[in-house]
Design a protein around this motif. Structure first.
Motif, PDB file in Angstrom:
ATOM      1  N   LEU A   1       7.751  -2.921 -10.006  1.00  0.00           N
ATOM      2  CA  LEU A   1       8.061  -2.273 -11.284  1.00  0.00           C
ATOM      3  C   LEU A   1       7.012  -1.243 -11.676  1.00  0.00           C
ATOM      4  O   LEU A   1       5.816  -1.442 -11.438  1.00  0.00           O
ATOM      5  CB  LEU A   1       8.142  -3.339 -12.378  1.00  0.00           C
ATOM      6  CG  LEU A   1       9.090  -4.506 -12.116  1.00  0.00           C
ATOM      7  CD1 LEU A   1       8.984  -5.530 -13.233  1.00  0.00           C
ATOM      8  CD2 LEU A   1      10.514  -4.021 -11.942  1.00  0.00           C
ATOM      9  N   LEU A   2       7.468  -0.168 -12.285  1.00  0.00           N
ATOM     10  CA  LEU A   2       6.578   0.812 -12.902  1.00  0.00           C
ATOM     11  C   LEU A   2       6.402   0.378 -14.348  1.00  0.00           C
ATOM     12  O   LEU A   2       7.388   0.146 -15.064  1.00  0.00           O
ATOM     13  CB  LEU A   2       7.188   2.213 -12.840  1.00  0.00           C
ATOM     14  CG  LEU A   2       6.317   3.332 -13.419  1.00  0.00           C
ATOM     15  CD1 LEU A   2       5.116   3.604 -12.504  1.00  0.00           C
ATOM     16  CD2 LEU A   2       7.133   4.599 -13.598  1.00  0.00           C
ATOM     17  N   ILE A   3       5.155   0.225 -14.780  1.00  0.00           N
ATOM     18  CA  ILE A   3       4.848  -0.198 -16.148  1.00  0.00           C
ATOM     19  C   ILE A   3       4.585   1.048 -16.987  1.00  0.00           C
ATOM     20  O   ILE A   3       3.652   1.814 -16.705  1.00  0.00           O
ATOM     21  CB  ILE A   3       3.609  -1.106 -16.200  1.00  0.00           C
ATOM     22  CG1 ILE A   3       3.778  -2.303 -15.259  1.00  0.00           C
ATOM     23  CG2 ILE A   3       3.337  -1.558 -17.635  1.00  0.00           C
ATOM     24  CD1 ILE A   3       2.482  -3.071 -15.029  1.00  0.00           C
ATOM     25  N   GLY A   4       5.416   1.258 -17.999  1.00  0.00           N
ATOM     26  CA  GLY A   4       5.230   2.386 -18.899  1.00  0.00           C
ATOM     27  C   GLY A   4       4.092   2.140 -19.866  1.00  0.00           C
ATOM     28  O   GLY A   4       3.697   0.996 -20.114  1.00  0.00           O
ATOM     29  N   LYS A   5       3.571   3.193 -20.445  1.00  0.00           N
ATOM     30  CA  LYS A   5       2.473   3.062 -21.403  1.00  0.00           C
ATOM     31  C   LYS A   5       2.893   2.337 -22.672  1.00  0.00           C
ATOM     32  O   LYS A   5       2.055   1.826 -23.411  1.00  0.00           O
ATOM     33  CB  LYS A   5       1.873   4.429 -21.714  1.00  0.00           C
ATOM     34  CG  LYS A   5       1.133   4.987 -20.509  1.00  0.00           C
ATOM     35  CD  LYS A   5       0.342   6.212 -20.842  1.00  0.00           C
ATOM     36  CE  LYS A   5      -0.470   6.618 -19.622  1.00  0.00           C
ATOM     37  NZ  LYS A   5      -1.261   7.810 -19.840  1.00  0.00           N
TER      38      LYS A   5
ATOM     39  N   LYS B   1       2.066  10.621  -9.377  1.00  0.00           N
ATOM     40  CA  LYS B   1       1.282  10.674 -10.625  1.00  0.00           C
ATOM     41  C   LYS B   1       2.132  10.569 -11.904  1.00  0.00           C
ATOM     42  O   LYS B   1       2.031  11.423 -12.798  1.00  0.00           O
ATOM     43  CB  LYS B   1       0.441  11.932 -10.672  1.00  0.00           C
ATOM     44  CG  LYS B   1      -0.611  12.037  -9.590  1.00  0.00           C
ATOM     45  CD  LYS B   1      -1.382  13.327  -9.710  1.00  0.00           C
ATOM     46  CE  LYS B   1      -2.462  13.565  -8.717  1.00  0.00           C
ATOM     47  NZ  LYS B   1      -2.494  12.931  -7.458  1.00  0.00           N
ATOM     48  N   PRO B   2       2.944   9.510 -12.030  1.00  0.00           N
ATOM     49  CA  PRO B   2       3.724   9.380 -13.261  1.00  0.00           C
ATOM     50  C   PRO B   2       2.819   9.040 -14.450  1.00  0.00           C
ATOM     51  O   PRO B   2       1.713   8.521 -14.270  1.00  0.00           O
ATOM     52  CB  PRO B   2       4.665   8.217 -12.950  1.00  0.00           C
ATOM     53  CG  PRO B   2       3.913   7.392 -11.964  1.00  0.00           C
ATOM     54  CD  PRO B   2       3.145   8.388 -11.125  1.00  0.00           C
ATOM     55  N   ASP B   3       3.284   9.327 -15.638  1.00  0.00           N
ATOM     56  CA  ASP B   3       2.567   8.977 -16.857  1.00  0.00           C
ATOM     57  C   ASP B   3       2.869   7.506 -17.138  1.00  0.00           C
ATOM     58  O   ASP B   3       3.865   7.192 -17.795  1.00  0.00           O
ATOM     59  CB  ASP B   3       3.027   9.872 -18.011  1.00  0.00           C
ATOM     60  CG  ASP B   3       2.225   9.648 -19.277  1.00  0.00           C
ATOM     61  OD1 ASP B   3       1.057   9.208 -19.179  1.00  0.00           O
ATOM     62  OD2 ASP B   3       2.764   9.908 -20.371  1.00  0.00           O
TER      63      ASP B   3
ATOM     64  N   ALA C   1       0.822  -1.214   0.000  1.00  0.00           N
ATOM     65  CA  ALA C   1       0.000   0.000   0.000  1.00  0.00           C
ATOM     66  C   ALA C   1       0.853   1.260   0.000  1.00  0.00           C
ATOM     67  O   ALA C   1       0.490   2.250  -0.656  1.00  0.00           O
ATOM     68  CB  ALA C   1      -0.942  -0.003   1.206  1.00  0.00           C
ATOM     69  N   ALA C   2       1.975   1.253   0.695  1.00  0.00           N
ATOM     70  CA  ALA C   2       2.827   2.452   0.743  1.00  0.00           C
ATOM     71  C   ALA C   2       3.319   2.835  -0.645  1.00  0.00           C
ATOM     72  O   ALA C   2       3.471   4.018  -0.954  1.00  0.00           O
ATOM     73  CB  ALA C   2       4.009   2.227   1.683  1.00  0.00           C
ATOM     74  N   LEU C   3       3.544   1.846  -1.514  1.00  0.00           N
ATOM     75  CA  LEU C   3       3.990   2.150  -2.874  1.00  0.00           C
ATOM     76  C   LEU C   3       2.826   2.616  -3.741  1.00  0.00           C
ATOM     77  O   LEU C   3       3.019   3.423  -4.652  1.00  0.00           O
ATOM     78  CB  LEU C   3       4.713   0.958  -3.487  1.00  0.00           C
ATOM     79  CG  LEU C   3       6.034   0.607  -2.802  1.00  0.00           C
ATOM     80  CD1 LEU C   3       6.690  -0.585  -3.472  1.00  0.00           C
ATOM     81  CD2 LEU C   3       6.972   1.801  -2.773  1.00  0.00           C
ATOM     82  N   VAL C   4       1.622   2.139  -3.460  1.00  0.00           N
ATOM     83  CA  VAL C   4       0.433   2.658  -4.150  1.00  0.00           C
ATOM     84  C   VAL C   4       0.250   4.124  -3.742  1.00  0.00           C
ATOM     85  O   VAL C   4      -0.008   4.978  -4.595  1.00  0.00           O
ATOM     86  CB  VAL C   4      -0.816   1.817  -3.837  1.00  0.00           C
ATOM     87  CG1 VAL C   4      -2.063   2.432  -4.468  1.00  0.00           C
ATOM     88  CG2 VAL C   4      -0.635   0.375  -4.320  1.00  0.00           C
ATOM     89  N   ASP C   5       0.423   4.416  -2.443  1.00  0.00           N
ATOM     90  CA  ASP C   5       0.349   5.805  -1.974  1.00  0.00           C
ATOM     91  C   ASP C   5       1.342   6.677  -2.743  1.00  0.00           C
ATOM     92  O   ASP C   5       1.009   7.774  -3.193  1.00  0.00           O
ATOM     93  CB  ASP C   5       0.689   5.902  -0.480  1.00  0.00           C
ATOM     94  CG  ASP C   5      -0.327   5.254   0.439  1.00  0.00           C
ATOM     95  OD1 ASP C   5      -1.444   4.933  -0.010  1.00  0.00           O
ATOM     96  OD2 ASP C   5       0.014   5.066   1.627  1.00  0.00           O
ATOM     97  N   ARG C   6       2.574   6.192  -2.864  1.00  0.00           N
ATOM     98  CA  ARG C   6       3.619   6.950  -3.555  1.00  0.00           C
ATOM     99  C   ARG C   6       3.253   7.177  -5.017  1.00  0.00           C
ATOM    100  O   ARG C   6       3.407   8.284  -5.550  1.00  0.00           O
ATOM    101  CB  ARG C   6       4.953   6.213  -3.440  1.00  0.00           C
ATOM    102  CG  ARG C   6       6.088   6.916  -4.138  1.00  0.00           C
ATOM    103  CD  ARG C   6       7.404   6.174  -3.991  1.00  0.00           C
ATOM    104  NE  ARG C   6       8.227   6.464  -5.148  1.00  0.00           N
ATOM    105  CZ  ARG C   6       9.203   5.708  -5.575  1.00  0.00           C
ATOM    106  NH1 ARG C   6       9.525   4.593  -4.946  1.00  0.00           N
ATOM    107  NH2 ARG C   6       9.881   6.042  -6.647  1.00  0.00           N
ATOM    108  N   LEU C   7       2.751   6.133  -5.675  1.00  0.00           N
ATOM    109  CA  LEU C   7       2.330   6.248  -7.077  1.00  0.00           C
ATOM    110  C   LEU C   7       1.267   7.332  -7.229  1.00  0.00           C
ATOM    111  O   LEU C   7       1.356   8.185  -8.115  1.00  0.00           O
ATOM    112  CB  LEU C   7       1.784   4.904  -7.565  1.00  0.00           C
ATOM    113  CG  LEU C   7       1.207   4.886  -8.978  1.00  0.00           C
ATOM    114  CD1 LEU C   7       2.331   4.875 -10.007  1.00  0.00           C
ATOM    115  CD2 LEU C   7       0.303   3.673  -9.158  1.00  0.00           C
ATOM    116  N   LEU C   8       0.271   7.308  -6.352  1.00  0.00           N
ATOM    117  CA  LEU C   8      -0.817   8.283  -6.430  1.00  0.00           C
ATOM    118  C   LEU C   8      -0.337   9.704  -6.128  1.00  0.00           C
ATOM    119  O   LEU C   8      -0.868  10.667  -6.680  1.00  0.00           O
ATOM    120  CB  LEU C   8      -1.951   7.884  -5.475  1.00  0.00           C
ATOM    121  CG  LEU C   8      -2.667   6.582  -5.840  1.00  0.00           C
ATOM    122  CD1 LEU C   8      -3.665   6.208  -4.753  1.00  0.00           C
ATOM    123  CD2 LEU C   8      -3.327   6.651  -7.200  1.00  0.00           C
TER     124      LEU C   8
END
Length: 151
Positions: free
Chosen positions: A132-136, A102-104, A92-99
């Motif tokens: 991992l961060l999934i790019g578009k 707000k990366p594209d 959850a802490a990483l979901v918080d960070r993502l939100l």
């Protein structure tokens, strides 16, 4: 000094919960999967409101593809929160960070089912794992390396 540090920690914790409060998580999971329910409980404890739908394997696989989640980073459940896909046992802490950042991007993935990740127990043999961060464009990069709780 100690009271100043404590105030900073309380502010950080309340800011994190404030970010999660009211955020709705829609998750699709395999029918009867207990580790998925463990992750859901982890997200609820962090302040998220979770709507879970159990589907069969083919329906979940189709959902992953529709969201742009590459097969090589797949896990057992897939969620959506704040316009981002969350694949697998992402803390959850990483979901918080993502939100907050707000990366594209498509979202985050914890490939496979890492021991010690939320919902996968606190196994003393758990190893660090990458989220991992999934790019578009379908590419991935390390967003964070998680050190499991060995306690």
């Amino acid at each position: 000094m100690k009271s100043h540090l404590l105030a900073i920690l309380i502010l950080a914790a309340s800011t994190s919960l404030a970010g999660a409060a009211g955020q709705k998580v829609d998750v699709v999971l395999n029918e009867g999967c207990m580790c998925c329910h463990g992750w859901i409980s982890h997200m609820q404890a962090a302040g998220y409101t979770v709507n879970a739908t159990e589907l069969d394997y083919d329906a979940i696989t189709a959902r992953k593809k529709e969201l742009g989640i590459p097969e090589e980073v797949a896990s057992c459940h897939t969620a959506m929160v704040g316009g981002y896909a969350i694949e697998g046992h992402v803390p959850a802490a990483l979901v918080d960070r993502l939100l907050a950042e707000k990366p594209d991007a498509v979202g985050l993935a914890a490939p496979g089912m890492p021991l010690g990740s939320p919902g996968m127990g606190a196994d003393a043999d758990a190893e660090p794992y990458d989220v991992l961060l999934i790019g578009k464009d379908g590419t991935t990069r390390v967003f964070a390396t998680v050190q499991p709780d060995r306690g």
